[in-house]
Structures are given as C-alpha cells and as structure tokens.
Design an enzyme around this catalytic site. Structure first.
Site, PDB file in Angstrom:
ATOM      1  N   LYS A  22      39.328  59.634  52.616  1.00 41.79           N
ATOM      2  CA  LYS A  22      40.597  60.702  52.947  1.00 41.79           C
ATOM      3  C   LYS A  22      40.376  62.102  52.003  1.00 41.79           C
ATOM      4  CE  LYS A  22      44.869  60.902  51.684  1.00 41.79           C
ATOM      5  NZ  LYS A  22      45.784  61.795  50.743  1.00 41.79           N
ATOM      6  N   CYS A 117      53.259  62.270  49.553  1.00 37.01           N
ATOM      7  CA  CYS A 117      53.434  61.635  48.516  1.00 37.01           C
ATOM      8  C   CYS A 117      54.438  61.641  47.204  1.00 37.01           C
ATOM      9  CB  CYS A 117      52.744  59.923  48.086  1.00 37.01           C
ATOM     10  SG  CYS A 117      51.914  59.286  48.910  1.00 37.01           S
ATOM     11  N   ARG A 122      54.789  67.579  41.503  1.00 37.60           N
ATOM     12  CA  ARG A 122      53.057  67.655  40.864  1.00 37.60           C
ATOM     13  C   ARG A 122      53.031  69.288  41.299  1.00 37.60           C
ATOM     14  NH1 ARG A 122      51.251  63.283  46.295  1.00 37.60           N
ATOM     15  NH2 ARG A 122      49.381  64.581  45.334  1.00 37.60           N
ATOM     16  N   PRO A 123      52.899  69.916  40.308  1.00 37.53           N
ATOM     17  CA  PRO A 123      52.778  71.333  39.999  1.00 37.53           C
ATOM     18  C   PRO A 123      51.387  71.577  40.700  1.00 37.53           C
ATOM     19  CG  PRO A 123      52.178  69.935  37.613  1.00 37.53           C
ATOM     20  CD  PRO A 123      53.222  69.454  38.282  1.00 37.53           C
ATOM     21  N   ASP A 125      50.303  74.479  39.207  1.00 40.71           N
ATOM     22  CA  ASP A 125      50.082  75.675  38.459  1.00 40.71           C
ATOM     23  C   ASP A 125      48.171  76.071  38.007  1.00 40.71           C
ATOM     24  OD1 ASP A 125      50.848  73.559  36.770  1.00 40.71           O
ATOM     25  OD2 ASP A 125      49.471  74.146  34.899  1.00 40.71           O
ATOM     26  N   GLN A 126      47.294  74.746  37.672  1.00 41.12           N
ATOM     27  CA  GLN A 126      46.500  74.770  37.811  1.00 41.12           C
ATOM     28  C   GLN A 126      45.501  75.644  39.291  1.00 41.12           C
ATOM     29  OE1 GLN A 126      45.085  74.184  33.668  1.00 41.12           O
ATOM     30  NE2 GLN A 126      47.501  74.234  33.824  1.00 41.12           N
ATOM     31  N   ASP A 306      45.209  55.706  42.012  1.00 35.55           N
ATOM     32  CA  ASP A 306      45.264  55.584  43.815  1.00 35.55           C
ATOM     33  C   ASP A 306      45.127  54.315  44.275  1.00 35.55           C
ATOM     34  OD1 ASP A 306      46.097  57.884  44.380  1.00 35.55           O
ATOM     35  OD2 ASP A 306      44.377  58.660  45.530  1.00 35.55           O
ATOM     36  N   ILE A 328      49.108  59.358  35.157  1.00 37.42           N
ATOM     37  CA  ILE A 328      48.598  60.521  35.837  1.00 37.42           C
ATOM     38  C   ILE A 328      50.294  60.746  36.774  1.00 37.42           C
ATOM     39  CG2 ILE A 328      47.269  60.920  37.800  1.00 37.42           C
ATOM     40  CD1 ILE A 328      45.653  60.142  35.853  1.00 37.42           C
ATOM     41  N   ARG A 398      48.856  57.907  56.782  1.00 32.96           N
ATOM     42  CA  ARG A 398      48.308  58.971  56.528  1.00 32.96           C
ATOM     43  C   ARG A 398      46.971  59.072  55.946  1.00 32.96           C
ATOM     44  NH1 ARG A 398      51.034  61.074  52.278  1.00 32.96           N
ATOM     45  NH2 ARG A 398      49.107  62.131  52.104  1.00 32.96           N
TER      46      ARG A 398
HETATM   47  C1  UD1 Z   1      44.359  64.303  44.224  1.00 34.55           C
HETATM   48  C2  UD1 Z   1      44.592  62.909  45.243  1.00 34.55           C
HETATM   49  C3  UD1 Z   1      45.266  61.642  45.115  1.00 34.55           C
HETATM   50  C4  UD1 Z   1      45.709  60.977  43.839  1.00 34.55           C
HETATM   51  C5  UD1 Z   1      45.675  62.179  42.089  1.00 34.55           C
HETATM   52  C6  UD1 Z   1      44.708  61.756  41.277  1.00 34.55           C
HETATM   53  C7  UD1 Z   1      44.163  64.536  46.601  1.00 34.55           C
HETATM   54  C8  UD1 Z   1      44.246  65.040  47.902  1.00 34.55           C
HETATM   55  N1  UD1 Z   1      44.860  63.947  46.522  1.00 34.55           N
HETATM   56  O1  UD1 Z   1      45.855  64.507  44.007  1.00 34.55           O
HETATM   57  O2  UD1 Z   1      45.208  60.797  45.894  1.00 34.55           O
HETATM   58  O3  UD1 Z   1      46.668  60.440  42.898  1.00 34.55           O
HETATM   59  O4  UD1 Z   1      44.438  63.271  42.374  1.00 34.55           O
HETATM   60  O5  UD1 Z   1      43.984  61.114  41.078  1.00 34.55           O
HETATM   61  O6  UD1 Z   1      42.689  63.928  46.812  1.00 34.55           O
HETATM   62  N2  UD1 Z   1      48.777  68.666  37.419  1.00 34.55           N
HETATM   63  C9  UD1 Z   1      49.134  70.151  36.643  1.00 34.55           C
HETATM   64  N3  UD1 Z   1      49.221  70.983  37.262  1.00 34.55           N
HETATM   65  C10 UD1 Z   1      48.251  71.230  38.422  1.00 34.55           C
HETATM   66  C11 UD1 Z   1      47.878  70.513  38.705  1.00 34.55           C
HETATM   67  C12 UD1 Z   1      47.817  68.996  38.503  1.00 34.55           C
HETATM   68  O7  UD1 Z   1      49.510  69.433  35.906  1.00 34.55           O
HETATM   69  O8  UD1 Z   1      48.161  72.556  38.706  1.00 34.55           O
HETATM   70  C13 UD1 Z   1      48.766  67.522  37.040  1.00 34.55           C
HETATM   71  C14 UD1 Z   1      49.551  67.084  38.362  1.00 34.55           C
HETATM   72  O9  UD1 Z   1      50.548  66.701  37.764  1.00 34.55           O
HETATM   73  C15 UD1 Z   1      49.384  64.521  37.270  1.00 34.55           C
HETATM   74  C16 UD1 Z   1      47.371  65.278  37.549  1.00 34.55           C
HETATM   75  O10 UD1 Z   1      47.670  66.730  37.297  1.00 34.55           O
HETATM   76  O11 UD1 Z   1      49.991  64.643  36.640  1.00 34.55           O
HETATM   77  C17 UD1 Z   1      46.480  65.003  38.038  1.00 34.55           C
HETATM   78  O12 UD1 Z   1      46.575  65.718  39.808  1.00 34.55           O
HETATM   79  P1  UD1 Z   1      45.373  66.155  40.615  1.00 34.55           P
HETATM   80  O13 UD1 Z   1      44.038  65.725  39.801  1.00 34.55           O
HETATM   81  O14 UD1 Z   1      45.755  67.393  40.878  1.00 34.55           O
HETATM   82  O15 UD1 Z   1      46.036  65.503  41.730  1.00 34.55           O
HETATM   83  P2  UD1 Z   1      46.427  65.559  43.427  1.00 34.55           P
HETATM   84  O16 UD1 Z   1      44.726  67.130  43.650  1.00 34.55           O
HETATM   85  O17 UD1 Z   1      47.785  66.201  44.388  1.00 34.55           O
END
Ligand code: UD1
Length: 419
Positions: A22, A117, A122-123, A125-126, A306, A328, A398
């Site tokens: 997925k 979910c 779930r920011p 910013d990066q 996950d 996470i 989903r």
């Molecule tokens: C993806 C997966 C999700 C999985 C997660 C962690 C997809 C569609 N979803 O979610 O199933 O649980 O990886 O393996 O692939 N963060 C920031 N700033 C940002 C982005 C992330 O602070 O801009 C933090 C998040 O709050 C979290 C961590 O980084 O604590 C990891 O998030 P991230 O790897 O980005 O998760 P997703 O890509 O949303």
C-alpha cells in the site's frame, strides 16, 4: 454498516499470498504525474486508498484503464488542472504526494490537508521545508495547501526527523528539478526504494535510495512506456507472521521479501516462535504460548510502528509482562482499550504500554480505531474464545486487500455482515 463477525478460537494454518505494498503504491500512483506519457503498474493492492488515488489522478486529467483488479495502465499526457479535489485528498494521508509530483510536473498545485489514520499529530513541516529549499512557495490556509514554483532547483536538504513521507515527497519534487538534490537523514523504508526504482525505470536518475543519503540528478523528462510491478507489502506479510504466532498456527506467507521482515523475524524467534526463511516466502509457526518481550518502534530497519498493534495482540496473551515503547506516533495505543474489552490486561501511558499477558482473550464487539489496529483486532478475534464483532471496517479496507478472504482461507471462521 458492515462488520466482521469472527468465531474463535482458530489456529490459522495454510498459505497466504501477499499483495502489493500500500505505502509504495500510494506514492507510485502520484509519481506517474511526472511522466509525460503512458505506463502500466502491476501488483497494485485492491484497496480503497488505491481507488481514491486513481480518482484524484483522473480529476487532474489522467486517463486510467483497469487491466484487472491489480493492474492499471495510466496515461498522464494531458494534466489539465492544478487543483486537486479537496474532498478526496483529505480522505487519506498519502494524498500529500500529489504536491511533490505536481510541483515537478506543472510547478503548481492546490490540495486539501491530508487525512489518514488518527495517530496523534502528523505535521508536514519537513515536506514544506524540502519544497521551499527547492525554490517553491508554499502557503497553508483554511485546510488547503498551495505550492508554486517557477523552476525547481536542486539543493541539499537535511531532514530534521526521519520521515518516510517527506523523503518520498522531496524525491518526487526533485526528479525534474534543475541540477542535483541531496536528501540527508533520509528514511530507508523498502517503499522508498520501490518509488525510486519506479522513477528510475521511467527515466529518472536517483541514487542511494535505501540509505540515509539520496542523490537525485534532475532530468529533462520521464519517458514512460514501461511496466512496473509494486513491491510486496511487508506490513501485510508481518501481519500474517504475527497472526501465525498469536493463534498458535502455521502459515506459509508467499510473495514477500524476507529481508524486509528481519526485525519482526528476530522478535518472533525471541518469544519462542519458529521462522523458516525461503527468500521470497516465509513460514511462521508456533506451538506454545509465546514469551514476553520488550519492543521499541523505530524507522526501518527497526521494528515498524505499523506492526505494533498486531504485536500487541501477541504480547497480550504472552507468558509474562511485556513493554512496548511507541517512538513514532503519540496516539497509537487506542486499540489497547478494545483488547481490554476482550479480556487483555494492558495499561497504556503516553507512548508506553504494559502488557500483562493473559491466558485467553474472549470475543466481544470491538471498534477499529485505525488501519493497523483493525488488523490487530481481526487477529484477536481469531484467537479469542467466542464471537467477536469488528466494526469500523473502512479503516481496514483502506489497507488490506480481502482481509476476510485471506483469513478464511487459513481456517478462520470470519464473515463480513451488513447490518
Ligand atoms: C508513513 C506510513 C505510515 C507509517 C509511517 C512510519 C505511508 C502512506 N504511511 O507515514 O503507515 O506509520 O510512515 O513508518 O507511507 N514528522 C514530522 N514532520 C514531517 C513529517 C513527519 O515531524 O514533516 C514526524 C511524524 O510526526 C512522525 C515521524 O516524523 O513522528 C515519522 O513520520 P513519517 O515517516 O513522515 O510518516 P508518514 O510518511 O506520514
């Protein structure tokens, strides 16, 4: 309203074939926006996130033909708008990949804030930092993200946190940028490698995916005219591995890459399960009550968040007290309230949960609180004594293709019922 009705206990036995990943597929579909032409994608999981992704692409002007339920041919020659449908993009998390792809393709996109979910904050910013470093202007107003760039220019980007989504999104935006982009502290998940392989097959020049430094040399054009098969879903494979242990079963899991499952394999061995690694299939069996373990979720190659709820089910019936530290997501223990309704003894405090193992779980009505929690409850219903009803199936649908069919083929007494 639909529910899954499961009559337990059953030890799951037999073979299961894993679907395409997925989290790779939901990135590869928007990545097709970077191609000025046609490509075919195979081994797509037949799940609702994919159907919505396809709808979004069609609204942007792509033409999609379904070859069968797991394969599409997509023509992205004519992308006619830079406004993504807000109602659809807010339905799932990975809709944010439209931003990176459309910045690359059209230099502009307006999209709704991503849904998905509810796992706590779930920011993004990066992602935004990455796009801005490449030269885009990004504004977020009233739930809408607007990103615009005259010409994206390659640069060096250091990710402050290891983020799967931000790594892929910046990679997407860089493929057609001028010059070289370097992503430092990149995430290393298998689906990042898969997206890079897809883009390289279509003519991109991405190196180092799967390590923490990814270099993207911008190219003029992606040519398309190729077929790509999505990598097997390591989270679905891990779900069945843990289902085998939890139900004292014996499952041969086919179409998986066992290298992607090393952290799960190590924990299963630690708690007394058995694993036979055949490279592209893995057999997992367990004939005794599993032992306790301590787990900390981490980015790949660590234990995946996950699979945390599915592991939580195993530890809820383990011999002794186990601890899971979720590093996470802030709110990923909502499922423990549901397991406690089934007789588990779990205390969750913030990002830590204590699992005092009980001998048995008992059937009860329970609610999926998110996608992986839903899968965990299906496992719990299979091993529990009596009837379990799992509600809120939209979460499970989903991300899992035909979950009840796959469990039923392994012996579970499970039916989808419409109330
Ligand atoms: C993806 C997966 C999700 C999985 C997660 C962690 C997809 C569609 N979803 O979610 O199933 O649980 O990886 O393996 O692939 N963060 C920031 N700033 C940002 C982005 C992330 O602070 O801009 C933090 C998040 O709050 C979290 C961590 O980084 O604590 C990891 O998030 P991230 O790897 O980005 O998760 P997703 O890509 O949303």
């Amino acid at each position: 309203m639909e529910k899954l009705v499961i009559k337990g206990p059953t030890s799951l036995k037999g073979e299961v074939t894993i679907s395409g990943a997925k989290n790779a597929a939901v990135a590869i579909l928007p990545a097709t926006l970077l191609i000025d032409g046609i490509c075919t994608i195979e081994n797509l999981p037949n799940i609702s996130d994919i159907k919505i992704s396809c709808e979004i692409l069609e609204k942007l002007g792509a033409k999609i033909t379904w070859n069968d339920k797991n394969s599409i041919t997509i023509d992205t020659t004519n992308i006619t708008t830079t406004q993504a449908p807000l109602d659809l993009t807010s339905k799932f998390r990975a809709s944010y990949y439209i931003i990176g792809s459309m910045l690359g393709r059209k230099g502009e996109i307006e999209v709704g804030m991503p849904g998905g979910c509810k796992l706590g904050a779930r920011p993004i910013d990066q992602h935004i930092k990455g796009f801005e470093s490449l030269g885009a202007e990004v504004t977020v107003e009233k739930g809408t993200i607007h990103a615009k760039a005259k010409k994206l220019k390659g640069t060096s980007i250091y990710m402050d946190v290891v983020s799967v989504g931000a790594t892929i999104n910046v990679m997407l935006a860089s493929v057609l940028a001028k010059g070289t982009t370097t992503i430092d502290n990149a995430a290393k998940e298998p689906h990042i490698v898969d997206v890079a392989n897809f883009l390289n097959t279509m003519g991109a020049d991405i190196r180092g995916a799967g390590t923490d430094v990814i270099k993207i040399n911008g190219v003029e054009k992606l040519h398309g005219n190729a077929t790509y098969s999505v990598v097997p879903d390591q989270i679905e494979a891990g779900t069945f591995m843990l289902a085998a242990v939890a139900t004292k079963g014996d499952i041969l899991i086919k179409n998986c890459i066992t290298k992607h499952l090393e952290s799960v394999t190590a924990k299963i061995l630690e708690i007394g399960g058995n694993v036979e690694d055949n490279g592209d299939s893995i057999r997992v069996w367990c004939n005794k009550r599993p032992g306790k373990a301590n787990i900390k979720t981490l980015p790949y190659p660590g234990f995946p968040t996950d699979l945390q709820p599915q592991m939580g089910v195993v530890l809820s019936i383990a011999n002794g007290t186990s601890i899971i530290n979720e590093s996470i997501w802030e709110s990923r223990f909502q499922y423990t309230d549901e397991l406690n309704k089934m007789g588990a003894k779990i205390t969750a405090q913030g990002k830590t949960a204590f699992f005092e193992g009980v001998k048995k779980l008992y059937g009860a009505p329970v609610y999926s609180t998110d996608l992986r929690a839903g899968a965990a409850l299906v496992i719990a219903g299979t091993l529990a004594e009596g009837t379990t009803e799992v509600y809120n199936l939209e979460h499970i649908d989903r991300g899992y293709e035909n979950i009840e069919g796959k469990f039923r083929a392994l012996g579970a007494k499970i039916e989808r019922v419409t109330e």
